[in-house]
Design a protein around this motif. Structure first.
Motif, PDB file in Angstrom:
ATOM      1  N   ASP A  35      64.351 -35.822 -20.259  1.00 46.53           N
ATOM      2  CA  ASP A  35      64.863 -35.655 -18.907  1.00 46.53           C
ATOM      3  C   ASP A  35      65.665 -36.921 -18.600  1.00 46.53           C
ATOM      4  O   ASP A  35      65.537 -37.931 -19.307  1.00 46.53           O
TER       5      ASP A  35
ATOM      6  N   ASP B  76      66.974 -38.027 -14.831  1.00 43.38           N
ATOM      7  CA  ASP B  76      66.705 -38.651 -13.527  1.00 43.38           C
ATOM      8  C   ASP B  76      65.224 -38.968 -13.332  1.00 43.38           C
ATOM      9  O   ASP B  76      64.372 -38.090 -13.465  1.00 43.38           O
ATOM     10  N   GLY B  77      64.954 -40.221 -13.031  1.00 41.75           N
ATOM     11  CA  GLY B  77      63.568 -40.630 -12.788  1.00 41.75           C
ATOM     12  C   GLY B  77      62.784 -40.884 -14.068  1.00 41.75           C
ATOM     13  O   GLY B  77      61.653 -41.352 -14.022  1.00 41.75           O
TER      14      GLY B  77
ATOM     15  N   GLU C 179      66.114 -41.437  -9.030  1.00 40.00           N
ATOM     16  CA  GLU C 179      65.479 -40.646  -7.966  1.00 40.00           C
ATOM     17  C   GLU C 179      65.484 -41.401  -6.637  1.00 40.00           C
ATOM     18  O   GLU C 179      65.614 -40.798  -5.586  1.00 40.00           O
TER      19      GLU C 179
ATOM     20  N   GLU D 235      59.254 -36.308 -19.406  1.00 39.63           N
ATOM     21  CA  GLU D 235      59.533 -35.853 -18.045  1.00 39.63           C
ATOM     22  C   GLU D 235      58.879 -36.775 -17.018  1.00 39.63           C
ATOM     23  O   GLU D 235      57.848 -37.371 -17.297  1.00 39.63           O
ATOM     24  N   ASP D 236      59.467 -36.837 -15.821  1.00 45.36           N
ATOM     25  CA  ASP D 236      58.801 -37.570 -14.731  1.00 45.36           C
ATOM     26  C   ASP D 236      58.286 -36.614 -13.654  1.00 45.36           C
ATOM     27  O   ASP D 236      57.497 -37.013 -12.804  1.00 45.36           O
TER      28      ASP D 236
HETATM   29 MG   LIG Z   1      63.394 -36.180 -13.648  1.00 44.49          MG
END
Ligand SMILES: [Mg+2]
Length: 228
Positions: free
Chosen positions: A12, A14-15, A21, A174-175
């Motif tokens: 992933d 973003d973040g 984020e 992943e976040d």
């Molecule tokens: Mg993310």
């Protein structure tokens, strides 16, 4: 071994690799405040993993903003242009991506973001972006018909490796809760590196939960260890 050996890794953006984020939060908060509405963490956390138009839809509806989702996206877009070019990498991101690439582990990006958004955010990180075999950018990809938690982004992303790895041979980073759900629905193992405010109960399906990418030990999944 507690975990299954993998051959391919999906990231992933973003973040997870990027500390972006906080910038989305800043943009959404600013636009909502302009119309007298509060953009809460509760709403924010429910949006993680969504494509941009899905976020706009949910925010405008939930907060009853006097804007169409297109107008909301346009207002946010102006703020992104100012905020995104200075986005920082998350701790451990560069080290992990470079390490896997150096050892010939096939890696790809699986982000819900659009092509334009990725270009803006990765302006100063082009060298890192070039290390991925391919980039699956949900919002700009006709094959990715839905955002996370739908598994399609990870399925499409895995299918674009020439080796066509099986889901069980893929590891996802992943976040977001929605991202973890998407990866599990795709039958892939998933390492979650969540925002510390996320309730761990929501991440119970994750294969492994870490506080930072810096804590990841590649050998746990049969990948070359650091220093190898
Ligand atoms: Mg993310």
């Amino acid at each position: 071994m507690q975990f299954k050996k993998v051959t391919h890794v999906l990231f992933d953006l973003d973040g997870l690799l990027l500390d972006s984020e906080v910038l989305y939060t800043k943009a959404f908060t600013t636009v909502c405040a302009k119309y007298g509405k509060e953009f809460t963490w509760e709403l924010k956390s429910s949006l993680l993993g969504f494509q941009g138009h899905e976020c706009a839809e949910k925010i405008t509806k939930t907060l009853d903003l006097p804007l169409t989702k297109q107008e909301f996206m346009k207002e946010c877009g102006k703020l992104y242009e100012v905020l995104f070019p200075s986005v920082q990498l998350m701790p451990g991101a560069e080290k992990l991506v470079k390490h896997l690439h150096k050892h010939g582990v096939p890696i790809a990006l699986a982000t819900s973001s659009s092509k334009e958004s990725v270009a803006l955010k990765m302006k100063d990180h082009q060298e890192l972006l070039d290390l991925f075999h391919h980039h699956t950018m949900g919002q700009s990809d006709p094959e990715v018909t839905k955002g996370k938690p739908d598994p399609i982004i990870f399925q499409v992303c895995a299918s674009r490796f020439p080796e066509k790895p099986k889901p069980e041979d893929c590891l996802v980073f992943e976040d977001a809760v929605n991202g973890v759900k998407a990866a599990r629905a795709a039958n892939m193992q998933v390492v979650a590196v969540p925002d510390p405010r996320i309730d761990l109960e929501q991440l119970k399906d994750a294969t492994l939960v870490l506080k930072s990418l810096e804590d990841f030990q590649p050998e746990l999944f049969g990948l070359p260890p650091y220093g190898a």
